[in-house]
Write a protein that holds these residues in place. Structure first.
Motif, PDB file in Angstrom:
ATOM      1  N   UNK A 123       8.061   2.398   5.113  1.00 51.58           N
ATOM      2  CA  UNK A 123       7.910   3.815   5.454  1.00 51.58           C
ATOM      3  C   UNK A 123       7.908   4.707   4.220  1.00 51.58           C
ATOM      4  N   UNK A 124       8.532   4.251   3.145  1.00 49.32           N
ATOM      5  CA  UNK A 124       8.600   5.027   1.911  1.00 49.32           C
ATOM      6  C   UNK A 124       7.468   4.582   0.994  1.00 49.32           C
ATOM      7  N   UNK A 125       6.669   5.511   0.514  1.00 49.54           N
ATOM      8  CA  UNK A 125       5.448   5.145  -0.212  1.00 49.54           C
ATOM      9  C   UNK A 125       5.657   4.199  -1.379  1.00 49.54           C
ATOM     10  N   UNK A 126       6.818   4.265  -2.040  1.00 54.68           N
ATOM     11  CA  UNK A 126       7.014   3.339  -3.163  1.00 54.68           C
ATOM     12  C   UNK A 126       7.481   1.960  -2.716  1.00 54.68           C
ATOM     13  N   UNK A 166       3.638  12.671  -0.218  1.00 52.85           N
ATOM     14  CA  UNK A 166       2.477  11.801  -0.437  1.00 52.85           C
ATOM     15  C   UNK A 166       1.930  11.229   0.869  1.00 52.85           C
ATOM     16  N   UNK A 167       0.636  11.042   0.924  1.00 48.19           N
ATOM     17  CA  UNK A 167      -0.028  10.400   2.062  1.00 48.19           C
ATOM     18  C   UNK A 167      -0.946   9.327   1.521  1.00 48.19           C
ATOM     19  N   UNK A 168      -0.409   8.147   1.268  1.00 47.93           N
ATOM     20  CA  UNK A 168      -1.190   7.057   0.673  1.00 47.93           C
ATOM     21  C   UNK A 168      -1.954   6.279   1.725  1.00 47.93           C
ATOM     22  N   UNK A 169      -3.062   5.724   1.323  1.00 45.11           N
ATOM     23  CA  UNK A 169      -3.759   4.786   2.198  1.00 45.11           C
ATOM     24  C   UNK A 169      -2.951   3.492   2.265  1.00 45.11           C
ATOM     25  N   UNK A 170      -3.115   2.701   3.327  1.00 40.89           N
ATOM     26  CA  UNK A 170      -2.375   1.433   3.424  1.00 40.89           C
ATOM     27  C   UNK A 170      -2.622   0.560   2.214  1.00 40.89           C
ATOM     28  N   UNK A 171      -1.600  -0.176   1.797  1.00 42.07           N
ATOM     29  CA  UNK A 171      -1.715  -1.051   0.632  1.00 42.07           C
ATOM     30  C   UNK A 171      -2.864  -2.027   0.837  1.00 42.07           C
TER      31      UNK A 171
END
Length: 254
Positions: free
Chosen positions: A206-209, A247-252
């Motif tokens: 859930x956390x971007x990092x 941040x709103x990252x795309x899925x890894x």
């Protein structure tokens, strides 16, 4: 844990909820920077502090007695870190009135009790600072955290109001907003899950990092906000959440 040598020399700090988890890391960080630290906790026996006092932040008499003990033993108060808090799970219907009052009394009114008891001493400090522990729950809608989120949103709003009220008295007030941190409290939540390993993986994802926040990382942000070197920083908050707030990252892998 990075420190600036002597940045808190001669200053006395109170850390509520300072015997374990994030609070213990904060107490350790402030002491490493030269502060004399008093820990307020329901169970202060294990606290790594210069003074450990049994204080219930939901009881005004207990809070005032704790502050008086600090003044008697250490002579001054320069920094207050309002970190004590309790959790709550469920949607808006999951908790009855008694639980709403109990959690609000600790997480919000407890902060006010400690701050107002310390206020006369902060007013005469040359480097007065209050740091409140809010949460990612104050700035992002998390499922099954309605009551907890309400209290932490109140902490964030109260931080700004306190900063406005006390700026011209020389008292800075800020907040830190941790994401999900790797603490004993979170550990107990994981242990109670049907699949603790899967629940931990979900919290990390859930956390971007991609991992839980460490208590030391939160403590470093608190130290920045409490430091006399941050004299122009007030009425704000620092998110220590691996980018979850902004941040709103795309899925890894995509």
């Amino acid at each position: 844990m990075s420190t600036v040598e002597g940045e808190f020399n001669g200053l006395v700090a109170i850390v509520t909820g300072g015997a374990s988890g994030i609070g213990a890391a904060i107490a350790q960080r402030l002491r490493a920077g030269g502060a004399t630290v008093a820990v307020f906790d329901l169970a202060p026996e294990s606290a790594d502090a210069d003074l450990a006092v049994a204080v219930d932040v939901s009881d005004d008499e207990s809070v005032r007695a704790g502050v008086a003990r600090v003044i008697d033993a250490l002579g001054r108060i320069d920094i207050v870190v309002n970190n004590a808090g309790i959790g709550a799970q469920g949607d808006i219907a999951a908790n009855g009135d008694d639980e709403w009052h109990r959690v609000w009394d600790v997480n919000v009114v407890g902060l006010a009790r400690v701050s107002r008891a310390a206020l006369p001493h902060l007013r005469v400090s040359p480097a007065a600072a209050i740091v409140n522990t809010s949460s990612i729950a104050a700035t992002a809608g998390l499922p099954q955290r309605a009551l907890y989120s309400a209290t932490k949103g109140a902490v964030l709003a109260l931080t700004r109001a306190m900063a406005a009220d006390h700026l011209r008295e020389g008292i800075r007030v800020n907040a830190v907003n941790p994401g999900t941190a790797d603490t004993p409290w979170v550990g107990r939540l994981l242990d109670a899950a049907d699949d603790p390993a899967a629940e931990r993986a979900a919290l990390e994802a859930r956390q971007p990092h991609g991992r839980l926040v460490s208590p030391d990382e939160v403590a470093a942000a608190v130290a920045y906000l409490a430091s006399p070197a941050s004299g122009s920083t007030t009425g704000t908050s620092i998110a220590v959440d691996g980018g979850m707030q902004e941040l709103r990252l795309r899925p890894a892998g995509s």
